[in-house]
Design a protein around this motif. Sequence first.
Motif, PDB file in Angstrom:
ATOM      1  N   ARG A   1       0.824  -1.221   0.000  1.00 27.09           N
ATOM      2  CA  ARG A   1       0.000   0.000   0.000  1.00 27.09           C
ATOM      3  C   ARG A   1       0.852   1.263   0.000  1.00 27.09           C
ATOM      4  NH1 ARG A   1      -5.304  -1.687  -0.912  1.00 27.09           N
ATOM      5  NH2 ARG A   1      -5.591  -3.658   0.164  1.00 27.09           N
ATOM      6  N   THR A   2       0.204   2.381  -0.300  1.00 30.05           N
ATOM      7  CA  THR A   2       0.880   3.681  -0.329  1.00 30.05           C
ATOM      8  C   THR A   2       0.570   4.441   0.956  1.00 30.05           C
ATOM      9  OG1 THR A   2       0.694   3.759  -2.730  1.00 30.05           O
ATOM     10  CG2 THR A   2       1.093   5.856  -1.617  1.00 30.05           C
ATOM     11  N   ILE A   3       1.643   4.847   1.645  1.00 32.22           N
ATOM     12  CA  ILE A   3       1.498   5.573   2.915  1.00 32.22           C
ATOM     13  C   ILE A   3       2.119   6.957   2.767  1.00 32.22           C
ATOM     14  CG2 ILE A   3       1.988   5.536   5.398  1.00 32.22           C
ATOM     15  CD1 ILE A   3       2.537   2.527   5.154  1.00 32.22           C
ATOM     16  N   ALA A   4       1.352   7.999   3.094  1.00 33.15           N
ATOM     17  CA  ALA A   4       1.895   9.368   3.041  1.00 33.15           C
ATOM     18  C   ALA A   4       2.606   9.685   4.356  1.00 33.15           C
ATOM     19  CB  ALA A   4       0.776  10.371   2.789  1.00 33.15           C
ATOM     20  N   ILE A   5       3.748  10.344   4.226  1.00 26.16           N
ATOM     21  CA  ILE A   5       4.529  10.778   5.397  1.00 26.16           C
ATOM     22  C   ILE A   5       4.878  12.253   5.189  1.00 26.16           C
ATOM     23  CG2 ILE A   5       5.526   8.523   6.002  1.00 26.16           C
ATOM     24  CD1 ILE A   5       8.026   9.394   4.343  1.00 26.16           C
ATOM     25  N   PRO A   6       5.136  13.006   6.269  1.00 27.77           N
ATOM     26  CA  PRO A   6       5.419  14.447   6.074  1.00 27.77           C
ATOM     27  C   PRO A   6       6.772  14.724   5.432  1.00 27.77           C
ATOM     28  CG  PRO A   6       5.553  13.864   8.410  1.00 27.77           C
ATOM     29  CD  PRO A   6       5.053  12.645   7.693  1.00 27.77           C
ATOM     30  N   SER A   7       7.741  13.828   5.646  1.00 21.51           N
ATOM     31  CA  SER A   7       9.083  14.031   5.102  1.00 21.51           C
ATOM     32  C   SER A   7       9.843  12.731   5.274  1.00 21.51           C
ATOM     33  CB  SER A   7       9.788  15.161   5.864  1.00 21.51           C
ATOM     34  OG  SER A   7      11.187  15.087   5.686  1.00 21.51           O
ATOM     35  N   ARG A   8      10.837  12.506   4.417  1.00 21.52           N
ATOM     36  CA  ARG A   8      11.660  11.308   4.639  1.00 21.52           C
ATOM     37  C   ARG A   8      12.499  11.471   5.898  1.00 21.52           C
ATOM     38  NH1 ARG A   8      16.812  11.151   1.418  1.00 21.52           N
ATOM     39  NH2 ARG A   8      16.446   8.912   1.412  1.00 21.52           N
ATOM     40  N   TYR A   9      12.640  12.734   6.338  1.00 22.31           N
ATOM     41  CA  TYR A   9      13.345  12.993   7.597  1.00 22.31           C
ATOM     42  C   TYR A   9      12.312  13.252   8.697  1.00 22.31           C
ATOM     43  CZ  TYR A   9      17.351  13.667   4.540  1.00 22.31           C
ATOM     44  OH  TYR A   9      18.328  13.494   3.603  1.00 22.31           O
ATOM     45  N   SER A  10      11.444  12.303   8.933  1.00 18.42           N
ATOM     46  CA  SER A  10      10.426  12.522   9.965  1.00 18.42           C
ATOM     47  C   SER A  10      10.292  11.291  10.854  1.00 18.42           C
ATOM     48  CB  SER A  10       9.061  12.829   9.323  1.00 18.42           C
ATOM     49  OG  SER A  10       8.596  11.700   8.623  1.00 18.42           O
ATOM     50  N   ASP A  11       9.852  11.514  12.081  1.00 21.52           N
ATOM     51  CA  ASP A  11       9.596  10.390  12.990  1.00 21.52           C
ATOM     52  C   ASP A  11       8.402   9.591  12.486  1.00 21.52           C
ATOM     53  OD1 ASP A  11      11.280  11.289  15.577  1.00 21.52           O
ATOM     54  OD2 ASP A  11      10.359  12.995  14.586  1.00 21.52           O
ATOM     55  N   GLU A  12       7.511  10.259  11.743  1.00 22.46           N
ATOM     56  CA  GLU A  12       6.339   9.562  11.227  1.00 22.46           C
ATOM     57  C   GLU A  12       6.752   8.496  10.199  1.00 22.46           C
ATOM     58  OE1 GLU A  12       6.471  12.780  11.834  1.00 22.46           O
ATOM     59  OE2 GLU A  12       4.822  13.111  13.239  1.00 22.46           O
ATOM     60  N   ARG A  13       7.852   8.720   9.515  1.00 23.04           N
ATOM     61  CA  ARG A  13       8.390   7.686   8.620  1.00 23.04           C
ATOM     62  C   ARG A  13       9.055   6.585   9.450  1.00 23.04           C
ATOM     63  NH1 ARG A  13      13.641   7.170   6.761  1.00 23.04           N
ATOM     64  NH2 ARG A  13      13.948   5.946   4.871  1.00 23.04           N
ATOM     65  N   LEU A  14       9.815   7.002  10.458  1.00 27.68           N
ATOM     66  CA  LEU A  14      10.532   6.017  11.279  1.00 27.68           C
ATOM     67  C   LEU A  14       9.578   5.095  12.032  1.00 27.68           C
ATOM     68  CD1 LEU A  14      13.425   8.226  12.740  1.00 27.68           C
ATOM     69  CD2 LEU A  14      13.446   6.780  10.695  1.00 27.68           C
ATOM     70  N   ILE A  15       8.438   5.625  12.448  1.00 34.85           N
ATOM     71  CA  ILE A  15       7.495   4.778  13.193  1.00 34.85           C
ATOM     72  C   ILE A  15       6.939   3.680  12.276  1.00 34.85           C
ATOM     73  CG2 ILE A  15       5.392   6.216  12.862  1.00 34.85           C
ATOM     74  CD1 ILE A  15       6.282   4.316  16.030  1.00 34.85           C
ATOM     75  N   VAL A  16       6.768   4.006  11.001  1.00 33.83           N
ATOM     76  CA  VAL A  16       6.313   2.980  10.052  1.00 33.83           C
ATOM     77  C   VAL A  16       7.384   1.886   9.935  1.00 33.83           C
ATOM     78  CG1 VAL A  16       5.656   2.507   7.657  1.00 33.83           C
ATOM     79  CG2 VAL A  16       4.829   4.580   8.776  1.00 33.83           C
ATOM     80  N   PHE A  17       8.651   2.300   9.832  1.00 29.88           N
ATOM     81  CA  PHE A  17       9.740   1.322   9.745  1.00 29.88           C
ATOM     82  C   PHE A  17       9.809   0.464  11.010  1.00 29.88           C
ATOM     83  CE2 PHE A  17      11.460   3.814   6.210  1.00 29.88           C
ATOM     84  CZ  PHE A  17      11.862   2.788   5.371  1.00 29.88           C
ATOM     85  N   LYS A  18       9.610   1.101  12.156  1.00 35.80           N
ATOM     86  CA  LYS A  18       9.671   0.379  13.427  1.00 35.80           C
ATOM     87  C   LYS A  18       8.568  -0.697  13.462  1.00 35.80           C
ATOM     88  CE  LYS A  18      11.219   2.058  17.932  1.00 35.80           C
ATOM     89  NZ  LYS A  18      11.068   0.881  18.736  1.00 35.80           N
TER      90      LYS A  18
END
Lengths: 49, 301
Positions: free
Chosen positions: B89-106
């Motif tokens: 699926r496609t997930i929108a994040i605010p920036s590649r340098y964001s915690d919101e991206r890191l939480i998805v990876f976690k």
Amino acid sequence: MKRIASIAFGWLVAITAAHLSLNVDWNVVRERRLPIAKRKLNVAYIPVT
Amino acid sequence: MACPVTDYIASHSRSGHQFIPRMFQGFPEIKEALMSNKMQAGFMVAPMAIALRAQGVPIKIVYLGHRYGSAVVVAKNGPIHTFADLRGRTIAIPSRYSDERLIVFKALKQHGMSGKDVKMVEMAPPDVAGALAADAIDAFSMGEPYPSQAEMAGFGRVLFHAREYWPDYISCVLVVRQDVIDHRPEAVQVLVDGIARSGLWLDNPPRRQARREHAADFVGRYYFRQNPALLRWALTKPLDRVLYQPLTPLRKDFAVIVDLMRETGVLDRPIAFEEYVDPQFAERAKHETEWRYEPGDATAQ
């Protein structure tokens, strides 16, 4: 002619006053006149909680 | 939120406005404004601050903006019900340098998946709820009030809150230019003290509900230009959805962020805590007390 000129002048004054009141941030203007050491910090934020 | 709350309450105090708050719509614009010295301080996502410092940009993290307050949201009546359903699926994040991206990876890691199992796209925070409603994305990982916006409008459902995968989660941090720290430390201290007082004010347990509702009202009207009901939802459903205590930057919290940044390829070298955090202002702010201001008061202290 004189009447048209005075109406135009009045209109110009009103528009200028409205512009200065609505579009100019006087806090920023006042800040810019202060020495750098006394200026308030500009702090950027985005609308998140 | 701590930024406008501080400005609003301070404006009711004898000292008046303590700084000039400027609203931006995205983190990249804040980054540019800081680098060009148009802004001397700013709130941005923690990984972006760390990456900028690692690239040599002269800024330091001096305080946190809040804790928690990020969530992954999916379409309410859509096909995604569990984390595993996000595969492909496609997930929108605010920036590649964001915690919101890191939480998805976690979360991906915890479910035995990797970054290759989802497609992440960068999107300005105010655009994500509309994109989800229009089916342009399958999910978004974003800070409040955008998860609340999707929930309130009836088309979004929180799949998980950041805290479920990341205890003591941090998103926004307060960064200040190094030249300001060096030459105007007293101005930085005033800013940090004000944010600390606002955090205490917003998180005072017996008065939290009333104060947060009041904050939602004036921040929505005068600062964010958002419906106060939306902010009320984000700040009170439940009350610990976003926390404003503790805001001192801690080494252990940032170690998690740096490790994840290294793992996910957005930080190419190890970086010491002291290189990107200046803790002196937070240390002094520990002695601060909450604002003496209640909803309806004409003055604050």
